[in-house]
Every structure is written in structure tokens, then in C-alpha cells.
Design an enzyme around this catalytic site. Structure first.
Site, PDB file in Angstrom:
ATOM      1  N   SER A  66       0.874  -1.467  -0.049  1.00  0.00           N
ATOM      2  CA  SER A  66      -0.008   0.020  -0.075  1.00  0.00           C
ATOM      3  C   SER A  66       0.872   1.134  -0.094  1.00  0.00           C
ATOM      4  O   SER A  66       1.908   1.025   0.662  1.00  0.00           O
ATOM      5  CB  SER A  66      -0.881  -0.111   1.256  1.00  0.00           C
ATOM      6  OG  SER A  66      -1.552   1.332   1.348  1.00  0.00           O
ATOM      7  N   TYR A  81      -1.765  -0.537  10.026  1.00  0.00           N
ATOM      8  CA  TYR A  81      -1.716  -0.898   8.783  1.00  0.00           C
ATOM      9  C   TYR A  81      -0.491  -0.521   8.354  1.00  0.00           C
ATOM     10  O   TYR A  81       0.122  -1.316   7.453  1.00  0.00           O
ATOM     11  CB  TYR A  81      -3.133  -0.633   8.397  1.00  0.00           C
ATOM     12  CG  TYR A  81      -3.181  -0.678   6.706  1.00  0.00           C
ATOM     13  CD1 TYR A  81      -3.849  -1.847   6.348  1.00  0.00           C
ATOM     14  CD2 TYR A  81      -2.764   0.381   6.058  1.00  0.00           C
ATOM     15  CE1 TYR A  81      -3.934  -2.065   4.886  1.00  0.00           C
ATOM     16  CE2 TYR A  81      -2.981   0.318   4.667  1.00  0.00           C
ATOM     17  CZ  TYR A  81      -3.561  -0.972   4.024  1.00  0.00           C
ATOM     18  OH  TYR A  81      -3.725  -1.313   2.757  1.00  0.00           O
ATOM     19  N   LYS A  85       2.311  -2.656   6.368  1.00  0.00           N
ATOM     20  CA  LYS A  85       2.663  -2.789   4.805  1.00  0.00           C
ATOM     21  C   LYS A  85       3.917  -2.223   4.587  1.00  0.00           C
ATOM     22  O   LYS A  85       4.632  -2.578   3.429  1.00  0.00           O
ATOM     23  CB  LYS A  85       1.334  -1.545   4.294  1.00  0.00           C
ATOM     24  CG  LYS A  85       0.097  -2.125   4.240  1.00  0.00           C
ATOM     25  CD  LYS A  85       0.131  -3.769   3.277  1.00  0.00           C
ATOM     26  CE  LYS A  85      -1.402  -4.253   3.307  1.00  0.00           C
ATOM     27  NZ  LYS A  85      -1.319  -5.560   2.739  1.00  0.00           N
ATOM     28  N   ILE A 114      -7.793   2.901  -4.667  1.00  0.00           N
ATOM     29  CA  ILE A 114      -8.343   2.078  -6.003  1.00  0.00           C
ATOM     30  C   ILE A 114     -10.009   1.983  -5.445  1.00  0.00           C
ATOM     31  O   ILE A 114     -10.384   1.911  -4.229  1.00  0.00           O
ATOM     32  CB  ILE A 114      -8.026   0.723  -5.623  1.00  0.00           C
ATOM     33  CG1 ILE A 114      -6.448   0.890  -5.924  1.00  0.00           C
ATOM     34  CG2 ILE A 114      -8.493  -0.343  -6.694  1.00  0.00           C
ATOM     35  CD1 ILE A 114      -5.954   1.491  -7.145  1.00  0.00           C
TER      36      ILE A 114
END
Length: 178
Positions: A66, A81, A85, A114
Site C-alpha cells: 500500500s 496498517y 505494509k 482504488i
């Protein structure tokens, strides 16, 4: 393995689980769950295929990371998170270097914004969508096919001289922010 006798390609698309609350409020069990999905969900499958790929002296691994691994996002709680990543990006490079002499390539695709489940609520609001798109140099939200095409390329023989690369598929977002 039973059907084909070898593993040519592994795509680790684990995780897209965001931090539900700010870090100081997060129970340890939730931190463990986030790391389990977002980091170990890449590490464990890779570990599982490396022996067979090493034996075959061939293979391509593509991890999904990411852009959060490279930049902090204001007003969003993504500490765990983002850390997971970022670890995926470095894991990608370490595996690439360690297994290159066995002709095993390892690369990573870092998607940006996205059109997927994570941001669908924002995209359904025309004003919120416009705000997102205005922040992207290509002036549009990425589609799942944009990420899939990058993965297909990195997994293919056309990328046989590419390993250890972290490719941002983000419409120019990280490039525009320096």
C-alpha cells in the site's frame, strides 16, 4: 503441487484491514489481528512456496502492499496498517535479494486510492469523489484492473530482470507529494 508439480507464481493479496481506532485505544488482540492479516498473510504463504521454488530454481512472487507504507495519511488512523505494509515492502526486498541466485523474483505493488470496498462509501458521494480525484495527478481513482495489470506484468517473463521493486500504482500520488 499435486496437479502441476511446481509453483510458478505466488500473488500475496492479503489484507486491506484498516485500524478500527486510534493506536492508543486499540486492544493488543486487535493489533495482533491487523498484523496477522496485513503482514503474516504475506510472509507465511511466501515461506510455504520458497522451498519448491528453490528446488525448481524458478518463481515469481508479487506482494500487494500500500502507498500507506510510504506516507502517513492525515486524519486517518492507520498506524498498525501502515507499519505492516512498510514491513511488506522491506520483506519483498529482503526475499528478492536472498533468493535471486535461485532465480526467484520478488516484487511488490503498492496500490493507491482504488475503487474497492475500502473506499466505496467515499466514491458514492460525488463531492467526496471529486475531492479524492482532485488530489491525484491522473485525476481519477484507480480501478482494480490497474493493480491487476501491474501484478500481471511483474509476474510475467517480460519482468524477468526485475526483482526487489516496490511499484506504486497510485495515479502519481506519491510522486506529486515528494
Amino acid at each position: 503441487m499435486d496437479k502441476y508439480g511446481k509453483i510458478d507464481i505466488l500473488v500475496n493479496g492479503a489484507g486491506a484491514i484498516n485500524d478500527p481506532v486510534h493506536l492508543h485505544k486499540m486492544p493488543d488482540a486487535e493489533i495482533d489481528r491487523l498484523l496477522d492479516v496485513n503482514l503474516y498473510g504475506v510472509l507465511r504463504p511466501t515461506k510455504a512456496v520458497l522451498a519448491k521454488m528453490s528446488e525448481a530454481r524458478s518463481g515469481s512472487i508479487v506482494n500487494i502492499g500500500s502507498i500507506s507504507s510510504e506516507r502517513a495519511i492525515p486524519r486517518v488512523h492507520l498506524a498498525v496498517y501502515s507499519a505492516a505494509k512498510a514491513a511488506v515492502s522491506m520483506f519483498t526486498k529482503a526475499v528478492a535479494v536472498e533468493y535471486a541466485r535461485r532465480n526467484i523474483r520478488c516484487n511488490c505493488v503498492n496500490p493507491g486510492i482504488i475503487n474497492s470496498g475500502m473506499i466505496k462509501p467515499y466514491l458514492e458521494d460525488p463531492n467526496a469523489r471529486r475531492v479524492l480525484e482532485d488530489r491525484l495527478p491522473l485525476n481519477r481513482v484507480g480501478e482494480p484492473e490497474d493493480v491487476a495489470n501491474a501484478v500481471l506484468f511483474l509476474a510475467s517473463d517480460e519482468a524477468s530482470w526485475i526483482t526487489g521493486v516496490v511499484l506504486n500504482v497510485d495515479g502519481g500520488k506519491t510522486a506529486s507529494e515528494g
